[in-house]
Write a protein that holds these residues in place. Sequence first.
Motif, PDB file in Angstrom:
ATOM      1  N   SER A 184       0.872  -0.984  -0.082  1.00  0.00           N
ATOM      2  CA  SER A 184       0.022  -0.199   0.010  1.00  0.00           C
ATOM      3  C   SER A 184       0.745   1.351   0.018  1.00  0.00           C
ATOM      4  N   GLY A 185       2.002   1.011   0.671  1.00  0.00           N
ATOM      5  CA  GLY A 185       2.970   2.534   0.599  1.00  0.00           C
ATOM      6  C   GLY A 185       3.386   2.684  -0.698  1.00  0.00           C
ATOM      7  N   SER A 186       3.701   1.576  -1.584  1.00  0.00           N
ATOM      8  CA  SER A 186       4.030   1.870  -3.004  1.00  0.00           C
ATOM      9  C   SER A 186       3.069   2.221  -3.802  1.00  0.00           C
ATOM     10  N   LEU A 187       1.849   1.837  -3.658  1.00  0.00           N
ATOM     11  CA  LEU A 187       0.725   2.181  -4.405  1.00  0.00           C
ATOM     12  C   LEU A 187       0.338   3.742  -3.986  1.00  0.00           C
ATOM     13  N   GLY A 188       0.498   4.179  -2.734  1.00  0.00           N
ATOM     14  CA  GLY A 188       0.290   5.446  -2.652  1.00  0.00           C
ATOM     15  C   GLY A 188       1.456   6.493  -3.297  1.00  0.00           C
ATOM     16  N   SER A 189       2.495   6.078  -3.400  1.00  0.00           N
ATOM     17  CA  SER A 189       3.640   6.571  -4.190  1.00  0.00           C
ATOM     18  C   SER A 189       3.272   6.900  -5.466  1.00  0.00           C
ATOM     19  N   PHE A 190       2.586   6.042  -6.199  1.00  0.00           N
ATOM     20  CA  PHE A 190       2.038   6.584  -7.572  1.00  0.00           C
ATOM     21  C   PHE A 190       0.779   7.388  -7.474  1.00  0.00           C
ATOM     22  N   LEU A 191      -0.051   7.419  -6.343  1.00  0.00           N
ATOM     23  CA  LEU A 191      -1.258   8.111  -6.267  1.00  0.00           C
ATOM     24  C   LEU A 191      -1.018   9.426  -5.828  1.00  0.00           C
ATOM     25  N   TRP A 192       0.244   9.658  -5.480  1.00  0.00           N
ATOM     26  CA  TRP A 192       0.457  11.049  -4.830  1.00  0.00           C
ATOM     27  C   TRP A 192      -0.043  12.434  -5.542  1.00  0.00           C
ATOM     28  N   PRO A 193       0.159  12.514  -6.696  1.00  0.00           N
ATOM     29  CA  PRO A 193      -0.402  13.742  -7.444  1.00  0.00           C
ATOM     30  C   PRO A 193      -2.101  13.931  -7.302  1.00  0.00           C
ATOM     31  N   PHE A 194      -2.863  12.680  -7.461  1.00  0.00           N
ATOM     32  CA  PHE A 194      -4.283  12.686  -7.120  1.00  0.00           C
ATOM     33  C   PHE A 194      -4.519  12.923  -5.651  1.00  0.00           C
ATOM     34  N   LEU A 195      -3.557  12.579  -4.756  1.00  0.00           N
ATOM     35  CA  LEU A 195      -4.011  12.697  -3.364  1.00  0.00           C
ATOM     36  C   LEU A 195      -3.812  13.982  -2.982  1.00  0.00           C
ATOM     37  N   PHE A 196      -2.479  14.709  -3.426  1.00  0.00           N
ATOM     38  CA  PHE A 196      -2.428  16.134  -3.394  1.00  0.00           C
ATOM     39  C   PHE A 196      -3.617  17.129  -3.437  1.00  0.00           C
ATOM     40  N   PHE A 197      -3.855  16.677  -4.778  1.00  0.00           N
ATOM     41  CA  PHE A 197      -5.218  17.554  -5.411  1.00  0.00           C
ATOM     42  C   PHE A 197      -6.327  17.374  -4.354  1.00  0.00           C
ATOM     43  N   LEU A 198      -6.747  16.179  -4.255  1.00  0.00           N
ATOM     44  CA  LEU A 198      -7.702  15.825  -3.297  1.00  0.00           C
ATOM     45  C   LEU A 198      -7.558  16.490  -1.838  1.00  0.00           C
ATOM     46  N   ASN A 199      -6.336  16.398  -1.349  1.00  0.00           N
ATOM     47  CA  ASN A 199      -6.179  17.057   0.028  1.00  0.00           C
ATOM     48  C   ASN A 199      -6.521  18.834  -0.090  1.00  0.00           C
ATOM     49  N   TYR A 200      -6.039  19.221  -1.071  1.00  0.00           N
ATOM     50  CA  TYR A 200      -6.360  20.686  -1.149  1.00  0.00           C
ATOM     51  C   TYR A 200      -7.810  20.890  -1.553  1.00  0.00           C
ATOM     52  N   LYS A 201      -8.462  20.100  -2.439  1.00  0.00           N
ATOM     53  CA  LYS A 201      -9.902  20.406  -2.637  1.00  0.00           C
ATOM     54  C   LYS A 201     -10.933  20.071  -1.374  1.00  0.00           C
ATOM     55  N   SER A 202     -10.353  19.322  -0.621  1.00  0.00           N
ATOM     56  CA  SER A 202     -11.287  18.783   0.451  1.00  0.00           C
ATOM     57  C   SER A 202     -10.973  19.910   1.904  1.00  0.00           C
ATOM     58  N   GLY A 203      -9.615  20.322   1.543  1.00  0.00           N
ATOM     59  CA  GLY A 203      -9.669  21.319   2.749  1.00  0.00           C
ATOM     60  C   GLY A 203     -10.131  22.820   2.242  1.00  0.00           C
ATOM     61  N   PHE A 204     -10.112  23.006   0.962  1.00  0.00           N
ATOM     62  CA  PHE A 204     -10.694  24.342   0.706  1.00  0.00           C
ATOM     63  C   PHE A 204     -12.317  23.992   0.874  1.00  0.00           C
ATOM     64  N   ILE A 205     -13.007  22.878   0.724  1.00  0.00           N
ATOM     65  CA  ILE A 205     -14.294  22.757   1.094  1.00  0.00           C
ATOM     66  C   ILE A 205     -14.781  22.943   2.481  1.00  0.00           C
ATOM     67  N   ILE A 206     -13.731  22.308   3.271  1.00  0.00           N
ATOM     68  CA  ILE A 206     -13.773  22.175   4.642  1.00  0.00           C
ATOM     69  C   ILE A 206     -13.645  23.952   5.180  1.00  0.00           C
TER      70      ILE A 206
END
Length: 168
Positions: A66-88
Motif C-alpha cells: 500500500s505504501g508503494s501504491l500511494g507513491s504512484f497516487l501522490w498527485p491525485f492525493l495532493f489535489f484531493l487534499n487541497y480540494k477537501s481542505g478548501f471545502i472544509i
Amino acid sequence: MKLKLVRKMKYHFLKLLRIRKSDHVVAIGFIAGFFHCWFPTFGIGMLLSIGLARLLRGNLVAAVISGSLGSFLWPFLFFLNYKSGFIIESFFHSPNYELDDALDEPVPDADYSEAADHFNSFSDIGLNFLTGSIVNSILFSFIGYFVLRFVLKHYRLPLLRKLKRKVV
C-alpha cells in the motif's frame, strides 16, 4: 510496458490476497502503509509504512504494497487534499465585514495590497492542504479498513481463483 505494469500489479494483488494472516491484521497493515501517503513525506514514506505497521501490529507485506501504491497516487492525493481542505474551510469562513466598514477604510497602496494578497493566498493554500490531508487520512483510514476487511473476509478465495486463472 503497459502489459508489464498490469502483470506486476496483478502479482502484488495476488501476493496481498495470499497472506495467511487474519483479515484484521492484513487490513491494519494496508491502512498503516497508506496512512502516510496523504502527507508529503519526502522519501521516508516506506520507513513510515513499516514503522506504523509494526506499531499497530499489522502485516508488513500489506504495508509495503500500500505504501508503494500511494507513491504512484501522490498527485491525485495532493489535489484531493487541497480540494477537501478548501471545502472544509468554506464551511467555517464567512465574510465578517459590512459595506459601511469597507467604505470608511482608506484605500491602501496598490503595490502593497497586491503583495499582501499574494502571500495571503499562499498561506491559505498551505492551510487548506494541511486541513485536507488530516481529514482525508483519518477518514479514508477508517473507511478503507472496513472496506478492505469486508473484501478480504468475503471475497478473498473467489478473487484468488479468478486471478490464478488469468495470471497463469
